[in-house]
Write a protein that holds these residues in place. Structure first.
Motif, short mmCIF file in Angstrom:
data_model
loop_
_atom_site.label_atom_id
_atom_site.label_comp_id
_atom_site.label_asym_id
_atom_site.label_seq_id
_atom_site.Cartn_x
_atom_site.Cartn_y
_atom_site.Cartn_z
N VAL A 146 78.70 44.44 49.50
CA VAL A 146 79.93 43.84 50.02
C VAL A 146 79.68 42.71 51.01
CG1 VAL A 146 81.32 45.89 49.61
CG2 VAL A 146 80.17 45.61 51.82
N THR A 147 78.46 42.59 51.51
CA THR A 147 78.17 41.50 52.44
C THR A 147 78.18 40.14 51.74
OG1 THR A 147 75.77 41.73 52.16
CG2 THR A 147 76.81 42.99 53.95
N LEU A 148 78.18 40.14 50.43
CA LEU A 148 78.22 38.89 49.66
C LEU A 148 79.65 38.36 49.51
CD1 LEU A 148 75.72 39.84 46.81
CD2 LEU A 148 75.28 38.33 48.76
N MET A 149 80.64 39.17 49.82
CA MET A 149 82.04 38.79 49.67
C MET A 149 82.45 37.82 50.77
SD MET A 149 84.83 39.27 47.86
CE MET A 149 84.81 40.84 47.03
N THR A 150 83.14 36.76 50.38
CA THR A 150 83.65 35.80 51.36
C THR A 150 85.17 35.78 51.29
OG1 THR A 150 83.61 33.96 49.78
CG2 THR A 150 81.62 34.32 51.09
N LYS A 151 85.81 35.28 52.35
CA LYS A 151 87.27 35.20 52.38
C LYS A 151 87.78 34.25 51.29
CE LYS A 151 87.16 34.92 57.10
NZ LYS A 151 87.65 34.45 58.38
N GLU A 152 87.07 33.15 51.08
CA GLU A 152 87.50 32.16 50.09
C GLU A 152 87.49 32.77 48.69
OE1 GLU A 152 84.86 31.52 52.19
OE2 GLU A 152 86.01 30.39 53.66
N PHE A 153 86.48 33.57 48.40
CA PHE A 153 86.35 34.18 47.09
C PHE A 153 87.50 35.14 46.82
CE2 PHE A 153 84.19 37.49 44.36
CZ PHE A 153 84.25 36.75 43.21
N THR A 154 87.87 35.92 47.80
CA THR A 154 88.98 36.86 47.65
C THR A 154 90.26 36.13 47.29
OG1 THR A 154 87.91 38.25 49.31
CG2 THR A 154 90.19 38.74 48.79
N ALA A 155 90.52 35.03 47.99
CA ALA A 155 91.73 34.25 47.69
C ALA A 155 91.67 33.66 46.29
CB ALA A 155 91.88 33.14 48.72
N ARG A 156 90.52 33.18 45.89
CA ARG A 156 90.38 32.58 44.56
C ARG A 156 90.63 33.61 43.46
NH1 ARG A 156 90.71 28.51 47.42
NH2 ARG A 156 89.08 26.95 47.53
N ILE A 157 90.14 34.81 43.64
CA ILE A 157 90.38 35.86 42.65
C ILE A 157 91.87 36.11 42.50
CG2 ILE A 157 90.11 38.32 42.15
CD1 ILE A 157 87.33 38.16 43.33
N GLN A 158 92.59 36.15 43.61
CA GLN A 158 94.03 36.38 43.56
C GLN A 158 94.74 35.23 42.87
OE1 GLN A 158 94.84 36.98 47.71
NE2 GLN A 158 94.39 39.16 47.60
N ILE A 159 94.33 33.99 43.14
CA ILE A 159 94.93 32.83 42.49
C ILE A 159 94.71 32.88 40.99
CG2 ILE A 159 94.75 30.32 42.23
CD1 ILE A 159 94.11 30.26 45.28
N ILE A 160 93.49 33.14 40.59
CA ILE A 160 93.16 33.17 39.16
C ILE A 160 93.89 34.31 38.46
CG2 ILE A 160 91.26 33.60 37.54
CD1 ILE A 160 89.53 31.98 39.61
N SER A 161 94.00 35.46 39.10
CA SER A 161 94.75 36.57 38.51
C SER A 161 96.21 36.22 38.33
CB SER A 161 94.61 37.82 39.37
OG SER A 161 93.28 38.28 39.35
N ALA A 162 96.78 35.57 39.34
CA ALA A 162 98.18 35.17 39.24
C ALA A 162 98.40 34.15 38.14
CB ALA A 162 98.67 34.61 40.58
#
Length: 187
Positions: A146-162
């Motif tokens: 989980v230390t590889l997770m970034t805030k930007e990546f989390t937002a991008r996943i949500q955008i792509i899912s939407a």
């Protein structure tokens, strides 16, 4: 499950693990290669989880980027352990990639999740399918760093899912809603 998560967070905050400074130029292509190989492997189309050998090519590609991913002798031939190692390794590769290119990483993660769901759906019913499900869960919960997770990546996943959900809805609406200019033939 939570012990591994908390130790990774503690390591991230204390700075014990130093981040890589340069992205491996083969990381993106390796991700899509192992995603395709794992999808076929989990579904049982080419090799199958639990046979002890068919995951070798996938694992060697993962080990180019994460040499610490290993499968001990006690885990060889054990469906849940094999699937957990592969799922965790591929997820780590995608999160590593997202540190440099968050939007492309988000698209890779969506591709991986869709492929994983499709492969699990094609797996044969029975105890092996249950072990595959447990392995997927364990790979994500315990083997993913989980230390590889970034805030930007989390937002991008949500955008792509939407966006993908919106595209699916648009397709369904266009498929089932008749053309407004359509005039039914009179009987």
């Amino acid at each position: 499950m939570f012990r591994n998560f908390s130790s990774q967070l503690a390591a991230a905050t204390t700075g014990k693990e130093e981040a890589k400074k340069v992205m491996n130029p083969n990381l993106r292509s390796d991700i899509y290669t192992v995603v395709d190989q794992a999808r076929v492997w989990i579904s049982g189309s080419r090799g199958q989880p639990g046979d002890g050998v068919s995951y070798g090519a996938i694992l060697s590609t993962i080990q180019k980027h994460f040499p610490s991913v290993k499968l001990g002798l006690e885990s060889v031939g054990h469906v849940e352990s094999e699937v957990a190692a592969i799922v965790g390794g591929i997820t780590n590769m995608i999160m590593e990639y997202s540190m440099w290119e968050s939007m492309s990483g988000g698209m890779a993660m969506r591709t991986w999740v869709d492929g994983l769901v499709a492969a699990y759906g094609k797996a044969t019913l029975g105890p092996k399918k249950d072990a595959i499900a447990k392995g997927i869960t364990r790979g994500i919960n315990q083997n993913t760093d989980v230390t590889l997770m970034t805030k930007e990546f989390t937002a991008r996943i949500q955008i792509i899912s939407a966006l993908k959900s919106g595209e699916s809805c648009r397709f369904v609406l266009l498929e089932y809603i008749p053309d407004p200019n359509y005039i039914p033939a009179s009987s």
